[in-house]
Design an enzyme around this catalytic site. Structure first.
Site, PDB file in Angstrom:
ATOM      1  N   PRO A  23       0.839  -1.213   0.000  1.00  0.00           N
ATOM      2  CG  PRO A  23       0.037  -1.037   2.174  1.00  0.00           C
ATOM      3  CD  PRO A  23       0.737  -1.977   1.237  1.00  0.00           C
ATOM      4  CG  MET A  24       3.656   2.460  -1.313  1.00  0.00           C
ATOM      5  SD  MET A  24       5.069   2.233  -2.379  1.00  0.00           S
ATOM      6  CE  MET A  24       4.422   1.063  -3.544  1.00  0.00           C
ATOM      7  CG  ASN A 179       3.312   1.656   8.514  1.00  0.00           C
ATOM      8  OD1 ASN A 179       3.838   0.674   9.010  1.00  0.00           O
ATOM      9  ND2 ASN A 179       3.179   1.786   7.211  1.00  0.00           N
ATOM     10  CE1 TYR A 181      -0.955   7.618   8.845  1.00  0.00           C
ATOM     11  CE2 TYR A 181       0.183   5.572   8.376  1.00  0.00           C
ATOM     12  CZ  TYR A 181       0.003   6.917   8.150  1.00  0.00           C
ATOM     13  OH  TYR A 181       0.794   7.587   7.230  1.00  0.00           O
ATOM     14  N   GLY A 300      11.943  -4.279   2.227  1.00  0.00           N
ATOM     15  CA  GLY A 300      13.223  -4.499   1.549  1.00  0.00           C
ATOM     16  C   GLY A 300      13.240  -5.659   0.578  1.00  0.00           C
ATOM     17  N   GLY A 321       7.280  -2.409  -2.089  1.00  0.00           N
ATOM     18  CA  GLY A 321       6.956  -0.981  -2.074  1.00  0.00           C
ATOM     19  C   GLY A 321       7.847  -0.195  -3.023  1.00  0.00           C
TER      20      GLY A 321
HETATM   21  C1  LIG Z   1       5.387   6.863  -0.956  1.00  0.00           C
HETATM   22  C2  LIG Z   1       5.031   5.816   0.059  1.00  0.00           C
HETATM   23  C3  LIG Z   1       3.727   5.758   0.557  1.00  0.00           C
HETATM   24  C4  LIG Z   1       3.358   4.792   1.499  1.00  0.00           C
HETATM   25  N1  LIG Z   1       2.052   4.729   1.931  1.00  0.00           N
HETATM   26  C5  LIG Z   1       1.647   3.707   2.727  1.00  0.00           C
HETATM   27  C6  LIG Z   1       0.271   3.498   3.036  1.00  0.00           C
HETATM   28  O1  LIG Z   1      -0.632   4.214   2.569  1.00  0.00           O
HETATM   29  N2  LIG Z   1      -0.060   2.460   3.843  1.00  0.00           N
HETATM   30  C7  LIG Z   1       0.896   1.617   4.365  1.00  0.00           C
HETATM   31  O2  LIG Z   1       0.565   0.688   5.105  1.00  0.00           O
HETATM   32  N3  LIG Z   1       2.213   1.778   4.059  1.00  0.00           N
HETATM   33  C8  LIG Z   1       2.602   2.770   3.238  1.00  0.00           C
HETATM   34  N4  LIG Z   1       3.915   2.877   2.867  1.00  0.00           N
HETATM   35  C9  LIG Z   1       4.886   1.848   3.303  1.00  0.00           C
HETATM   36  C10 LIG Z   1       5.040   0.762   2.237  1.00  0.00           C
HETATM   37  O3  LIG Z   1       3.823   0.038   2.084  1.00  0.00           O
HETATM   38  C11 LIG Z   1       6.136  -0.241   2.624  1.00  0.00           C
HETATM   39  O4  LIG Z   1       5.818  -0.794   3.867  1.00  0.00           O
HETATM   40  C12 LIG Z   1       7.518   0.404   2.716  1.00  0.00           C
HETATM   41  O5  LIG Z   1       7.817   1.154   1.556  1.00  0.00           O
HETATM   42  C13 LIG Z   1       8.604  -0.671   2.924  1.00  0.00           C
HETATM   43  O6  LIG Z   1       8.551  -1.632   1.876  1.00  0.00           O
HETATM   44  P1  LIG Z   1       9.679  -1.599   0.700  1.00  0.00           P
HETATM   45  O7  LIG Z   1      11.000  -1.832   1.393  1.00  0.00           O
HETATM   46  O8  LIG Z   1       9.305  -2.682  -0.244  1.00  0.00           O
HETATM   47  O9  LIG Z   1       9.625  -0.222   0.096  1.00  0.00           O
HETATM   48  C14 LIG Z   1       4.315   3.861   1.954  1.00  0.00           C
HETATM   49  C15 LIG Z   1       5.636   3.921   1.455  1.00  0.00           C
HETATM   50  C16 LIG Z   1       5.991   4.870   0.508  1.00  0.00           C
HETATM   51  C17 LIG Z   1       7.405   4.863  -0.042  1.00  0.00           C
END
Ligand SMILES: Cc1cc2nc3c(=O)[nH]c(=O)nc-3n(C[C@H](O)[C@H](O)[C@H](O)COP(=O)(O)O)c2cc1C
Length: 366
Positions: A23-24, A179, A181, A300, A321
């Site tokens: 989710p992003m 995170n 919230y 990661g 992500g």
């Molecule tokens: C731009 C951005 C927005 C994000 N928004 C959310 C979100 O809305 N909800 C959530 O649970 N995590 C959010 N995250 C966290 C990501 O889901 C993920 O946990 C984090 O990037 C680590 O995973 P990765 O190492 O694959 O990037 C966000 C991360 C980024 C970079």
């Protein structure tokens, strides 16, 4: 599911492979929270890029204090539902499944069109500063401690949003319990200083989380995928630890399972980070050891380690992500043996909007 690229079942639905889009938040909806064509193109891109499951950005659940960011999408009325329907159809046409992430911002509140007053477990602000990616706020506002009435309204909001999600055609629901919230705030001894039945012991701090899981489950019925994302870390405090450690986290996972969650989605800086106050396990390995609940892992995951992760966590979905932001066709690139780039954070500047991403892509296309 033995091979990461093979189709299989997750929480009773068929997924074409084991990769999920994490989710992003992209703060690109209309001002009233309606998902739009820009978002439809955006999410369709990940389906066409091969992700078996798309998890949406955190989506707000009520017209009270759940919204945390300007231009965040909501799922609280028919207009929102209609906007999501288009996105769901496009993702399905691309061959993927799609879950919505339901989120209440709580004290991590930067903008909200319904109220100026954040709510949280107690009058405690997050650590650090608000996220520049999502707004220009320089300091956190102090939240009001939620009354019983506020708590009931938040639970009802999740339940109504869940019913809307099912009506819109989402394949499942992820409750945002991570995170920093609202739900994560109730679990956290940084945020939660309450002296009533929602504060103090882990059982009490879990109470709201379980009420929400039960309410969502009740709203959608038994045979519909429902899960919850869990972390210790928050967006501004990556090193927060539950005082109850590994065994406390196991209690949380067992409790959400018993309340009706089909899956748990763990997120940390790295999937295998060992960061409990005691013990030598990761969030993911504790969750994997609990029977009767499926697993999504995150943190990661990239082109170098995904196969190890898939082997280490058989049956789990792998949520990606930043690598997905950089490569919306991450999964297709793996299949084709193509190069996979790193995220250039300039793509999300000055705000993490889809429009800024598109401008960055155009500039860097040459
Ligand atoms: C731009 C951005 C927005 C994000 N928004 C959310 C979100 O809305 N909800 C959530 O649970 N995590 C959010 N995250 C966290 C990501 O889901 C993920 O946990 C984090 O990037 C680590 O995973 P990765 O190492 O694959 O990037 C966000 C991360 C980024 C970079």
């Amino acid at each position: 599911m033995s091979d990461v690229m093979q189709s299989g079942t997750f929480s009773s639905i068929e997924v074409p492979n084991r990769f999920a889009l994490a989710p992003m938040t992209r703060t690109s909806a209309e001002a009233d929270g309606t998902p739009n064509a820009l978002m439809a193109d955006h999410y369709e891109g990940y389906a066409k890029g091969g992700f078996g499951l798309v998890i949406t950005e955190g989506t707000y659940t009520d017209d009270k204090a759940s919204q945390g960011y300007a231009n965040q999408p909501g799922i609280i009325n028919d207009t929102h539902v209609a906007g999501w329907k288009t996105i769901i159809d496009r993702v399905h046409a691309g061959g993927s499944k799609i879950f919505v992430q339901l989120m209440h911002a709580g004290a991590q509140f930067q903008a909200n069109r319904y109220t100026h007053q954040p709510l949280g477990p107690s009058e405690v602000t997050p650590k650090g500063a608000p996220l520049g990616l999502y707004g220009d706020q320089q300091t956190w506002q102090t939240p009001s401690a939620m009354t019983e009435t506020d708590i009931r309204a938040a639970v009802d909001g999740f339940a109504r949003a869940a019913a809307n999600a099912k009506a819109a055609g989402f394949d499942g629901i992820e409750i945002h319990g991570a995170n920093g919230y609202l739900l994560n705030q109730f679990l956290s001894t940084h945020f939660n200083k309450r002296e009533d039945g929602y504060g103090g012991s882990l059982d009490n701090r879990l109470r709201l989380v379980l009420e929400v899981v039960r309410a969502v489950r009740k709203a959608v019925g038994n045979r519909y995928p429902v899960g919850i994302r869990l972390s210790q870390a928050t967006v501004t405090d990556p090193d927060y630890q539950l005082p109850e450690g590994e065994s406390g986290f196991r209690t949380v996972v067992e409790a959400v399972r018993d309340a009706g969650a089909d899956f748990v989605h763990t997120t940390d800086g790295e999937v295998n980070r060992k960061h409990f106050v005691e013990g030598d396990q990761s969030l993911a390995s504790v969750a994997a050891s609990v029977e009767g609940v499926e697993l999504i892992i995150n943190g990661g995951i990239d082109e170098t380690n995904y196969q190890d992760m898939a082997n280490q966590f058989p049956g789990a979905l792998l949520a990606v992500g930043k690598k997905a932001l950089a490569n919306p066709d991450f999964v297709q690139r793996l299949k084709d043996g193509k190069e996979i780039g790193d995220l250039d954070f300039a793509m999300l500047q000055p705000k993490a909007t889809i429009t800024n991403e598109l401008a960055w892509r155009e500039k860097n296309a040459a």
